[in-house]
Enzyme design. Structure first.
Site, PDB file in Angstrom:
ATOM      1  N   GLY A  17       7.954   3.648  -6.689  1.00 50.69           N
ATOM      2  CA  GLY A  17       7.271   3.881  -5.423  1.00 50.69           C
ATOM      3  C   GLY A  17       7.914   3.068  -4.317  1.00 50.69           C
ATOM      4  N   GLY A  19       6.937   1.458  -0.134  1.00 49.53           N
ATOM      5  CA  GLY A  19       6.011   1.280   0.971  1.00 49.53           C
ATOM      6  C   GLY A  19       6.747   0.796   2.196  1.00 49.53           C
ATOM      7  N   GLY A  20       5.991   0.297   3.164  1.00 47.25           N
ATOM      8  CA  GLY A  20       6.609  -0.141   4.400  1.00 47.25           C
ATOM      9  C   GLY A  20       7.470  -1.377   4.250  1.00 47.25           C
ATOM     10  CB  VAL A  24       8.017  -0.783  -6.986  1.00 49.88           C
ATOM     11  CG1 VAL A  24       7.812  -1.306  -8.408  1.00 49.88           C
ATOM     12  CG2 VAL A  24       7.223  -1.632  -5.998  1.00 49.88           C
ATOM     13  CE  LYS A  39       5.841  -5.400  -3.359  1.00 55.36           C
ATOM     14  NZ  LYS A  39       4.408  -5.790  -3.308  1.00 55.36           N
ATOM     15  CG  ASP A 133      -4.654  -4.151   1.032  1.00 57.06           C
ATOM     16  OD1 ASP A 133      -5.585  -3.478   1.532  1.00 57.06           O
ATOM     17  OD2 ASP A 133      -3.486  -3.741   0.974  1.00 57.06           O
TER      18      ASP A 133
END
Length: 490
Positions: A17, A19-20, A24, A39, A133
């Site tokens: 995956g 993200g911003g 990963v 990561k 979060d």
């Protein structure tokens, strides 16, 4: 994004995956004969000392905690270009967001998720760490002795509690953050308890208590709607427990997440079952996900000690769209033809002519392709990178049942407030705005001629926005395509 053959001493298999702030990768530890997740900080944040520090802090926080319900950090290092990476537990059964996207959970399964997540959060709190979060995407599952274990992960917003009491950055997912967190007040562990209460509500009711568009709305929430409905009844005692965790005033909440989880289990009584004694496995195992691949084999260049990455399995788990967005643009504004493909089982990777944009799509979507850019509305004759691919040339026609995706960059310093309407669709979800990472907004339209239409806008740079439109027969395919979209060189 090209697949590196190695990250440090770890053989890379595939991307899990992105993200911003980070990507990963699923990798293989040859020395310990085990799959791991690696990561890596995104290259566009290499020079940002604040983001870099937050990334490294996540590793330090996770390393301080010894709990089976918190993702473990095994190693850390840096790439040749200086970007740091963390080597962590591989969650071979995906995330809670994945599970909820495919199907809901039974009451007993939901209570076991809450129990295990609470154990993870309590372990963090006992060591002076606040998560900040808690949401379905940050609850991960992995197999352990043929059972499934829930873990909390992604402490990108984590803070030491002593630091949170003095200085709090406004951050978090709007529909899950506590009011005091949205107001940038000093925080304590009860902020995570509130987020766990929201997560519980989602699991039991099948819907969130709030759909806050931004953190401003999250700062002053009204009373949540009743948890119990005729379709999904919840015992009054349990509803009262969840309502207490969601109290706007933190003084009215439980003293700890452990106390909250215990009260919830007591409210359900026998229906909750004995902790850890749910019929094995308490969540169904996905046999394909538990097979990360055979051991790496030596490549023809074995003399140099390199290995070939193993291709991904044919079946891909369904990711949940990280955020949902809308923009008043017309999909028919795309022009030109061209394509770059990277064949991968039942999917292809497409890229625009400049190499700025990529997306992975089903292999039957490459019948009509445009990749030489577009001129966005209200922009004076300047071409920006864009990519369009679909099952038919007219897939952008509102009346068409064809499937496809459009991805385009255009100038802008903030997310647009003007939202497009899809009169051809029967309904749409409430807009969801993501403020952590790259700010974005997304809207999912349902009952469309071809199934679903999803609009997303992402702030990918200070003066650049990314627009994505996906039309698909089903939401799962749309989510997979959305999650695969990537930008390069920004």
């Amino acid at each position: 994004m090209s697949i590196p053959s190695r990250i440090g001493r770890y053989v890379v298999r595939r991307r899990i995956g992105a993200g911003g702030f980070a990507t990963v990768w699923l990798a293989y530890d040859e020395q310990l004969d085990s799959p791991v997740a690696v990561k890596v900080l995104a290259d566009n944040w290499t020079e940002d000392s604040h983001v870099r520090q937050r990334f490294l802090e996540e590793g330090r926080y996770l390393r301080r905690v010894e709990s089976p319900h918190v993702v473990t950090v095994y190693d850390a290092g840096a790439l040749d270009d200086g970007r740091p990476y963390l080597v962590m537990t591989y969650a071979d059964q995906g995330t809670l967001a994945d599970r909820l996207e495919i199907e809901g959970l039974t009451t007993r399964q939901a209570l076991e998720v809450v129990r295990q997540v609470a154990l993870g959060l309590q372990a963090l709190h006992d060591r002076g760490i606040l998560h900040r979060d808690v949401k379905p995407a940050n609850v991960l599952f992995r197999t352990a002795d043929r059972d499934i274990r829930a873990m909390v992960g992604d402490l990108g917003l984590g803070k030491a509690l002593d630091m949170s009491s003095r200085l709090t950055m406004v951050a978090g997912t709007p529909s899950f953050v506590a009011p005091e967190q949205a107001q940038a007040e000093p925080l304590d562990a009860r902020a995570d308890q509130y987020s766990l209460g929201v997560l519980t509500y989602v699991l039991l009711a099948g819907r969130p208590p709030y759909t806050h568009a931004d953190l401003t709305a999250a700062a002053s929430p009204g009373p949540p709607p009743p948890l119990s409905t005729p379709e999904r009844p919840v015992p009054a005692e349990a509803e009262a427990v969840v309502a207490r965790a969601l109290a706007r005033d933190r003084e009215d909440r439980f003293g700890s997440v452990a106390e909250y989880a215990a009260a919830l289990a007591a409210a359900y009584g026998d229906e909750a079952g004995d902790p850890g004694q749910i019929a094995e496995p308490w969540l169904p195992l996905d046999p394909e996900l538990t097979q990360p691949g055979v051991r790496p084999t030596a490549s023809p260049a074995a003399a140099g000690g390199t290995t070939e990455p193993v291709p991904p399995p044919r079946r891909r788990r369904r990711g949940v769209a990280a955020a949902l967005a809308v923009l008043a643009l017309a999909a028919g504004a795309v022009a030109g033809l061209g394509l770059g493909l990277g064949l991968r089982d039942d999917e292809v990777e497409v890229t625009d002519d400049t190499g700025s944009l990529t997306a992975r799509v089903p292999d039957d979507w490459d019948r009509a392709v445009a990749a030489d850019g577009w001129v966005p509305p209200n922009v004076e004759e300047r071409t920006y990178p864009a990519l369009s691919v679909g099952t038919a040339a007219a897939w952008t026609d509102p009346a068409s049942a064809a499937e496809g995706v459009f991805v385009g960059l255009f100038p802008g310093e903030s997310l647009p407030s003007l939202l497009p309407q899809h009169a051809e669709c029967d309904d749409h979800d409430d807009p969801v705005t993501e403020s952590s990472g790259d700010p974005s907004t997304t809207v999912v339209h349902t009952g469309c001629p071809g199934g679903v239409t999803v609009e997303r806008v992402v702030q990918v740079a200070a003066n650049r926005l990314l627009w994505v439109q996906v039309r698909s027969a089903d939401r799962g395919t749309a989510n997979r395509v959305l999650d695969s979209v990537d930008t390069h060189g920004l």
